[in-house]
Design an enzyme around this catalytic site. Structure first.
Site, PDB file in Angstrom:
ATOM      1  N   GLU A 188      38.929  32.235  38.856  1.00 53.37           N
ATOM      2  CA  GLU A 188      38.346  31.195  37.997  1.00 53.37           C
ATOM      3  C   GLU A 188      37.543  30.201  38.819  1.00 53.37           C
ATOM      4  O   GLU A 188      36.469  29.769  38.408  1.00 53.37           O
ATOM      5  CB  GLU A 188      39.420  30.457  37.201  1.00 53.37           C
ATOM      6  CG  GLU A 188      38.808  29.389  36.309  1.00 53.37           C
ATOM      7  CD  GLU A 188      39.738  28.835  35.248  1.00 53.37           C
ATOM      8  OE1 GLU A 188      39.301  27.907  34.550  1.00 53.37           O
ATOM      9  OE2 GLU A 188      40.874  29.326  35.102  1.00 53.37           O
ATOM     10  N   GLY A 246      36.274  26.239  32.128  1.00 55.18           N
ATOM     11  CA  GLY A 246      36.892  27.496  31.753  1.00 55.18           C
ATOM     12  C   GLY A 246      37.247  27.536  30.279  1.00 55.18           C
ATOM     13  O   GLY A 246      37.715  26.560  29.710  1.00 55.18           O
ATOM     14  N   HIS A 265      45.098  43.556  37.075  1.00 59.46           N
ATOM     15  CA  HIS A 265      45.598  43.764  38.433  1.00 59.46           C
ATOM     16  C   HIS A 265      45.770  45.264  38.651  1.00 59.46           C
ATOM     17  O   HIS A 265      46.463  45.928  37.884  1.00 59.46           O
ATOM     18  CB  HIS A 265      46.920  43.016  38.624  1.00 59.46           C
ATOM     19  CG  HIS A 265      46.753  41.547  38.512  1.00 59.46           C
ATOM     20  ND1 HIS A 265      47.046  40.846  37.355  1.00 59.46           N
ATOM     21  CD2 HIS A 265      46.301  40.634  39.393  1.00 59.46           C
ATOM     22  CE1 HIS A 265      46.786  39.577  37.548  1.00 59.46           C
ATOM     23  NE2 HIS A 265      46.326  39.411  38.770  1.00 59.46           N
ATOM     24  N   ARG A 273      46.250  46.894  42.059  1.00 60.17           N
ATOM     25  CA  ARG A 273      47.188  47.258  43.127  1.00 60.17           C
ATOM     26  C   ARG A 273      47.644  45.976  43.809  1.00 60.17           C
ATOM     27  O   ARG A 273      46.972  44.960  43.744  1.00 60.17           O
ATOM     28  CB  ARG A 273      46.590  48.259  44.116  1.00 60.17           C
ATOM     29  CG  ARG A 273      45.414  47.814  44.894  1.00 60.17           C
ATOM     30  CD  ARG A 273      44.928  48.851  45.937  1.00 60.17           C
ATOM     31  NE  ARG A 273      44.994  50.235  45.568  1.00 60.17           N
ATOM     32  CZ  ARG A 273      44.029  50.913  44.926  1.00 60.17           C
ATOM     33  NH1 ARG A 273      42.931  50.295  44.566  1.00 60.17           N
ATOM     34  NH2 ARG A 273      44.168  52.192  44.658  1.00 60.17           N
ATOM     35  N   HIS A 302      26.596  37.324  31.725  1.00 53.62           N
ATOM     36  CA  HIS A 302      25.823  36.616  30.699  1.00 53.62           C
ATOM     37  C   HIS A 302      25.693  35.162  31.127  1.00 53.62           C
ATOM     38  O   HIS A 302      26.684  34.536  31.504  1.00 53.62           O
ATOM     39  CB  HIS A 302      26.553  36.703  29.353  1.00 53.62           C
ATOM     40  CG  HIS A 302      26.056  35.745  28.314  1.00 53.62           C
ATOM     41  ND1 HIS A 302      24.853  35.910  27.673  1.00 53.62           N
ATOM     42  CD2 HIS A 302      26.594  34.607  27.821  1.00 53.62           C
ATOM     43  CE1 HIS A 302      24.684  34.903  26.814  1.00 53.62           C
ATOM     44  NE2 HIS A 302      25.727  34.112  26.893  1.00 53.62           N
ATOM     45  N   GLY A 305      24.126  32.133  29.199  1.00 51.42           N
ATOM     46  CA  GLY A 305      23.444  31.559  28.050  1.00 51.42           C
ATOM     47  C   GLY A 305      23.421  30.039  28.084  1.00 51.42           C
ATOM     48  O   GLY A 305      23.922  29.415  29.010  1.00 51.42           O
ATOM     49  N   ARG A 343      25.006  28.013  26.026  1.00 49.28           N
ATOM     50  CA  ARG A 343      26.294  27.423  25.661  1.00 49.28           C
ATOM     51  C   ARG A 343      27.502  28.079  26.342  1.00 49.28           C
ATOM     52  O   ARG A 343      28.578  27.515  26.362  1.00 49.28           O
ATOM     53  CB  ARG A 343      26.483  27.488  24.157  1.00 49.28           C
ATOM     54  CG  ARG A 343      25.362  26.793  23.394  1.00 49.28           C
ATOM     55  CD  ARG A 343      25.946  25.896  22.347  1.00 49.28           C
ATOM     56  NE  ARG A 343      24.924  25.283  21.535  1.00 49.28           N
ATOM     57  CZ  ARG A 343      24.373  24.114  21.811  1.00 49.28           C
ATOM     58  NH1 ARG A 343      24.712  23.468  22.877  1.00 49.28           N
ATOM     59  NH2 ARG A 343      23.468  23.603  21.016  1.00 49.28           N
TER      60      ARG A 343
END
Length: 149
Positions: free
Chosen positions: A64, A84, A91, A93, A109, A111, A113
């Site tokens: 993140e 976020g 996940h 391994r 993407h 954009g 917004r």
């Protein structure tokens, strides 16, 4: 023309744009490409869950962060920022202590917004995938700076 400023250096992000939690976890941006950002960290004791492998939440945190840093750079000049909105982690391994992991954030993407980023995490020696994070961020107006309370 790429997504990021042409002269942006990894050191600038590491010095000014890396959240404190990522510094604690050892994340370092190593490369700014035309349409992606690359970072690395080495799995240490602070990353482990009780079974001796990296906690899956670490993948989420660093994924993140890197996606948000990349997204923020895309809209920086417009007076916008990103927050976020949704995160999906796959996940594949386990990551073990001593492994160096490489993360690459690439836009799916961008954009007005929202943005969607794919962050792939691989171990650096054999290039085996560890996790794939899909991050959706909302593009918002930069909040006014607030005085500390």
């Amino acid at each position: 023309m790429g997504l990021f400023p042409a002269k942006l250096k990894p050191e600038t992000i590491n010095e000014r744009g890396l959240p404190e939690i990522d510094r604690f976890l050892g994340l370092r941006v190593t490369e700014v490409r035309e349409n992606s950002i690359v970072a690395t960290f080495t799995v240490g004791q602070q990353h482990l869950q009780p079974h001796g492998i990296m906690h899956g939440g670490i993948s989420c945190v660093v994924g993140e962060s890197l996606g948000s840093i990349a997204g923020g750079l895309v809209v920086h000049e417009s007076g916008k920022t990103v927050v976020g909105q949704s995160l999906y982690a796959l996940h594949m391994r386990p990551a073990k202590p001593g492994m160096t992991l490489e993360l690459t954030a690439k836009a799916l993407h961008t954009g007005r917004r929202s943005q969607i980023w794919e962050i792939n995490i691989v171990e650096t020696l054999q290039r085996k995938p560890i996790a794939r994070i899909t991050l959706t961020v909302a593009v918002i107006d930069k909040p006014e700076a607030q005085a500390p309370s």
